[in-house]
Design a protein around this motif. Structure first.
Motif, PDB file in Angstrom:
ATOM      1  N   LYS A  98       8.687  -8.373   1.124  1.00  0.00           N
ATOM      2  CA  LYS A  98       8.066  -7.703   2.275  1.00  0.00           C
ATOM      3  C   LYS A  98       6.663  -7.187   1.971  1.00  0.00           C
ATOM      4  O   LYS A  98       5.931  -6.806   2.871  1.00  0.00           O
ATOM      5  CB  LYS A  98       8.943  -6.543   2.750  1.00  0.00           C
ATOM      6  CG  LYS A  98      10.338  -6.945   3.181  1.00  0.00           C
ATOM      7  CD  LYS A  98      11.163  -5.745   3.618  1.00  0.00           C
ATOM      8  CE  LYS A  98      11.383  -4.708   2.596  1.00  0.00           C
ATOM      9  NZ  LYS A  98      12.344  -4.849   1.546  1.00  0.00           N
ATOM     10  N   GLU A  99       6.292  -7.151   0.687  1.00  0.00           N
ATOM     11  CA  GLU A  99       5.016  -6.561   0.267  1.00  0.00           C
ATOM     12  C   GLU A  99       4.009  -7.574  -0.269  1.00  0.00           C
ATOM     13  O   GLU A  99       2.946  -7.197  -0.753  1.00  0.00           O
ATOM     14  CB  GLU A  99       5.271  -5.501  -0.808  1.00  0.00           C
ATOM     15  CG  GLU A  99       6.186  -4.388  -0.391  1.00  0.00           C
ATOM     16  CD  GLU A  99       5.573  -3.449   0.635  1.00  0.00           C
ATOM     17  OE1 GLU A  99       4.336  -3.479   0.818  1.00  0.00           O
ATOM     18  OE2 GLU A  99       6.317  -2.694   1.266  1.00  0.00           O
ATOM     19  N   ARG A 100       4.332  -8.847  -0.178  1.00  0.00           N
ATOM     20  CA  ARG A 100       3.460  -9.873  -0.762  1.00  0.00           C
ATOM     21  C   ARG A 100       2.165 -10.027   0.025  1.00  0.00           C
ATOM     22  O   ARG A 100       2.075  -9.657   1.191  1.00  0.00           O
ATOM     23  CB  ARG A 100       4.208 -11.202  -0.842  1.00  0.00           C
ATOM     24  CG  ARG A 100       5.335 -11.088  -1.856  1.00  0.00           C
ATOM     25  CD  ARG A 100       6.031 -12.366  -2.137  1.00  0.00           C
ATOM     26  NE  ARG A 100       7.150 -12.074  -3.045  1.00  0.00           N
ATOM     27  CZ  ARG A 100       8.207 -12.816  -3.169  1.00  0.00           C
ATOM     28  NH1 ARG A 100       8.302 -13.934  -2.484  1.00  0.00           N
ATOM     29  NH2 ARG A 100       9.165 -12.464  -3.992  1.00  0.00           N
ATOM     30  N   ASN A 101       1.164 -10.571  -0.654  1.00  0.00           N
ATOM     31  CA  ASN A 101      -0.169 -10.810  -0.091  1.00  0.00           C
ATOM     32  C   ASN A 101      -0.899  -9.520   0.267  1.00  0.00           C
ATOM     33  O   ASN A 101      -1.707  -9.486   1.193  1.00  0.00           O
ATOM     34  CB  ASN A 101      -0.090 -11.753   1.131  1.00  0.00           C
ATOM     35  CG  ASN A 101       0.476 -13.096   0.752  1.00  0.00           C
ATOM     36  OD1 ASN A 101       0.016 -13.706  -0.225  1.00  0.00           O
ATOM     37  ND2 ASN A 101       1.482 -13.554   1.469  1.00  0.00           N
ATOM     38  N   ARG A 102      -0.618  -8.476  -0.482  1.00  0.00           N
ATOM     39  CA  ARG A 102      -1.300  -7.190  -0.304  1.00  0.00           C
ATOM     40  C   ARG A 102      -1.989  -6.723  -1.585  1.00  0.00           C
ATOM     41  O   ARG A 102      -2.400  -5.579  -1.686  1.00  0.00           O
ATOM     42  CB  ARG A 102      -0.311  -6.120   0.163  1.00  0.00           C
ATOM     43  CG  ARG A 102       0.296  -6.428   1.514  1.00  0.00           C
ATOM     44  CD  ARG A 102       1.200  -5.321   1.959  1.00  0.00           C
ATOM     45  NE  ARG A 102       1.861  -5.702   3.196  1.00  0.00           N
ATOM     46  CZ  ARG A 102       2.746  -4.949   3.809  1.00  0.00           C
ATOM     47  NH1 ARG A 102       3.084  -3.784   3.310  1.00  0.00           N
ATOM     48  NH2 ARG A 102       3.303  -5.360   4.929  1.00  0.00           N
ATOM     49  N   GLY A 103      -2.060  -7.616  -2.580  1.00  0.00           N
ATOM     50  CA  GLY A 103      -2.764  -7.315  -3.811  1.00  0.00           C
ATOM     51  C   GLY A 103      -1.926  -6.689  -4.914  1.00  0.00           C
ATOM     52  O   GLY A 103      -2.441  -6.405  -5.995  1.00  0.00           O
ATOM     53  N   PHE A 104      -0.624  -6.461  -4.673  1.00  0.00           N
ATOM     54  CA  PHE A 104       0.203  -5.814  -5.692  1.00  0.00           C
ATOM     55  C   PHE A 104       0.392  -6.703  -6.918  1.00  0.00           C
ATOM     56  O   PHE A 104       0.372  -6.218  -8.045  1.00  0.00           O
ATOM     57  CB  PHE A 104       1.564  -5.411  -5.126  1.00  0.00           C
ATOM     58  CG  PHE A 104       1.478  -4.322  -4.099  1.00  0.00           C
ATOM     59  CD1 PHE A 104       0.980  -3.073  -4.433  1.00  0.00           C
ATOM     60  CD2 PHE A 104       1.890  -4.546  -2.794  1.00  0.00           C
ATOM     61  CE1 PHE A 104       0.894  -2.062  -3.485  1.00  0.00           C
ATOM     62  CE2 PHE A 104       1.811  -3.547  -1.847  1.00  0.00           C
ATOM     63  CZ  PHE A 104       1.313  -2.305  -2.188  1.00  0.00           C
ATOM     64  N   GLY A 105       0.587  -8.006  -6.721  1.00  0.00           N
ATOM     65  CA  GLY A 105       0.747  -8.919  -7.849  1.00  0.00           C
ATOM     66  C   GLY A 105      -0.503  -8.956  -8.708  1.00  0.00           C
ATOM     67  O   GLY A 105      -0.429  -8.896  -9.940  1.00  0.00           O
ATOM     68  N   THR A 106      -1.657  -9.025  -8.068  1.00  0.00           N
ATOM     69  CA  THR A 106      -2.930  -9.036  -8.791  1.00  0.00           C
ATOM     70  C   THR A 106      -3.114  -7.727  -9.550  1.00  0.00           C
ATOM     71  O   THR A 106      -3.511  -7.724 -10.716  1.00  0.00           O
ATOM     72  CB  THR A 106      -4.099  -9.267  -7.820  1.00  0.00           C
ATOM     73  OG1 THR A 106      -3.909 -10.544  -7.190  1.00  0.00           O
ATOM     74  CG2 THR A 106      -5.435  -9.224  -8.525  1.00  0.00           C
ATOM     75  N   ARG A 107      -2.813  -6.630  -8.900  1.00  0.00           N
ATOM     76  CA  ARG A 107      -2.961  -5.314  -9.544  1.00  0.00           C
ATOM     77  C   ARG A 107      -2.059  -5.196 -10.773  1.00  0.00           C
ATOM     78  O   ARG A 107      -2.490  -4.737 -11.831  1.00  0.00           O
ATOM     79  CB  ARG A 107      -2.621  -4.235  -8.523  1.00  0.00           C
ATOM     80  CG  ARG A 107      -2.859  -2.846  -8.998  1.00  0.00           C
ATOM     81  CD  ARG A 107      -2.693  -1.878  -7.848  1.00  0.00           C
ATOM     82  NE  ARG A 107      -2.494  -0.538  -8.358  1.00  0.00           N
ATOM     83  CZ  ARG A 107      -1.980   0.448  -7.667  1.00  0.00           C
ATOM     84  NH1 ARG A 107      -1.624   0.255  -6.413  1.00  0.00           N
ATOM     85  NH2 ARG A 107      -1.831   1.634  -8.184  1.00  0.00           N
ATOM     86  N   LEU A 108      -0.815  -5.648 -10.638  1.00  0.00           N
ATOM     87  CA  LEU A 108       0.122  -5.576 -11.748  1.00  0.00           C
ATOM     88  C   LEU A 108      -0.300  -6.532 -12.864  1.00  0.00           C
ATOM     89  O   LEU A 108      -0.245  -6.177 -14.053  1.00  0.00           O
ATOM     90  CB  LEU A 108       1.538  -5.893 -11.266  1.00  0.00           C
ATOM     91  CG  LEU A 108       2.686  -5.610 -12.221  1.00  0.00           C
ATOM     92  CD1 LEU A 108       2.657  -4.183 -12.737  1.00  0.00           C
ATOM     93  CD2 LEU A 108       4.015  -5.890 -11.523  1.00  0.00           C
ATOM     94  N   PHE A 109      -0.746  -7.726 -12.510  1.00  0.00           N
ATOM     95  CA  PHE A 109      -1.179  -8.691 -13.525  1.00  0.00           C
ATOM     96  C   PHE A 109      -2.406  -8.168 -14.278  1.00  0.00           C
ATOM     97  O   PHE A 109      -2.486  -8.308 -15.498  1.00  0.00           O
ATOM     98  CB  PHE A 109      -1.463 -10.046 -12.877  1.00  0.00           C
ATOM     99  CG  PHE A 109      -1.616 -11.154 -13.883  1.00  0.00           C
ATOM    100  CD1 PHE A 109      -0.539 -11.576 -14.646  1.00  0.00           C
ATOM    101  CD2 PHE A 109      -2.835 -11.770 -14.068  1.00  0.00           C
ATOM    102  CE1 PHE A 109      -0.679 -12.590 -15.573  1.00  0.00           C
ATOM    103  CE2 PHE A 109      -2.989 -12.788 -14.995  1.00  0.00           C
ATOM    104  CZ  PHE A 109      -1.904 -13.200 -15.749  1.00  0.00           C
ATOM    105  N   GLN A 110      -3.337  -7.542 -13.581  1.00  0.00           N
ATOM    106  CA  GLN A 110      -4.509  -6.962 -14.255  1.00  0.00           C
ATOM    107  C   GLN A 110      -4.091  -5.838 -15.204  1.00  0.00           C
ATOM    108  O   GLN A 110      -4.636  -5.706 -16.302  1.00  0.00           O
ATOM    109  CB  GLN A 110      -5.531  -6.449 -13.224  1.00  0.00           C
ATOM    110  CG  GLN A 110      -6.222  -7.547 -12.453  1.00  0.00           C
ATOM    111  CD  GLN A 110      -6.953  -8.517 -13.366  1.00  0.00           C
ATOM    112  OE1 GLN A 110      -7.653  -8.120 -14.287  1.00  0.00           O
ATOM    113  NE2 GLN A 110      -6.781  -9.808 -13.115  1.00  0.00           N
ATOM    114  N   TYR A 111      -3.119  -5.047 -14.791  1.00  0.00           N
ATOM    115  CA  TYR A 111      -2.581  -4.006 -15.673  1.00  0.00           C
ATOM    116  C   TYR A 111      -2.003  -4.643 -16.936  1.00  0.00           C
ATOM    117  O   TYR A 111      -2.230  -4.158 -18.049  1.00  0.00           O
ATOM    118  CB  TYR A 111      -1.496  -3.201 -14.930  1.00  0.00           C
ATOM    119  CG  TYR A 111      -0.758  -2.234 -15.809  1.00  0.00           C
ATOM    120  CD1 TYR A 111      -1.271  -0.969 -16.059  1.00  0.00           C
ATOM    121  CD2 TYR A 111       0.460  -2.584 -16.392  1.00  0.00           C
ATOM    122  CE1 TYR A 111      -0.594  -0.071 -16.876  1.00  0.00           C
ATOM    123  CE2 TYR A 111       1.134  -1.698 -17.207  1.00  0.00           C
ATOM    124  CZ  TYR A 111       0.608  -0.439 -17.440  1.00  0.00           C
ATOM    125  OH  TYR A 111       1.284   0.441 -18.254  1.00  0.00           O
TER     126      TYR A 111
END
Length: 143
Positions: A98-111
């Motif tokens: 439900k939360e995809r395509n909102r930048g969370f994956g990118t944010r977590l991967f950068q972390y």
């Protein structure tokens, strides 16, 4: 409403007990859905994996009023390879459907990239199924 990244450790293992944690992890690893009725067993299972393999979990948490929800999760580890180089392995990276395509994956991967650098890793091995072209495209966009 706010989001934050949290690494799970002995002091904050309660994040693993959140029903949203096992629910999201099950979206990637359906075998974990056996734990949906018992978050305590899921937390014990993940803790055992972390202790036996030196792996770690980090989460993106959303806080709304007095409730906390897991939005994204990563399961990873680092170790020396045969060339005596520190390698960072990303086993699971999942964002709630439900939360995809909102930048969370990118944010977590950068972390995770920053964590790898902090541990002196010279490479990151990101694992995904060969048939999961969506995740493959995501990883290729990140580099």
């Amino acid at each position: 409403m706010s989001e934050e990244i949290a690494s799970v450790n002995v002091d904050n293992r309660d994040f693993l007990l959140l029903p949203s944690c096992v629910a999201i992890h099950s979206q990637l690893r359906p075998i974990l859905s056996a734990f949906t009725k018992s978050p305590h067993e899921y937390a014990a299972y993940i803790e055992q994996l972390c202790q036996s393999s030196g792996s770690h979990v980090c989460l993106i948490l959303r806080r709304e009023m007095s409730d906390t929800f897991v939005v994204a999760l990563a399961f990873y580890g680092h170790h020396l390879n045969t060339a005596n180089e520190n390698t960072f392995d990303l086993f699971d990276l999942i964002v709630d459907e439900k939360e995809r395509n909102r930048g969370f994956g990118t944010r977590l991967f950068q972390y995770l990239i920053n964590e790898a650098k902090r541990h002196g890793a010279l490479s990151i091995v990101a694992r995904c199924d060969l048939t999961n072209t969506t995740v493959q495209r995501f990883f290729f966009r990140q580099i």
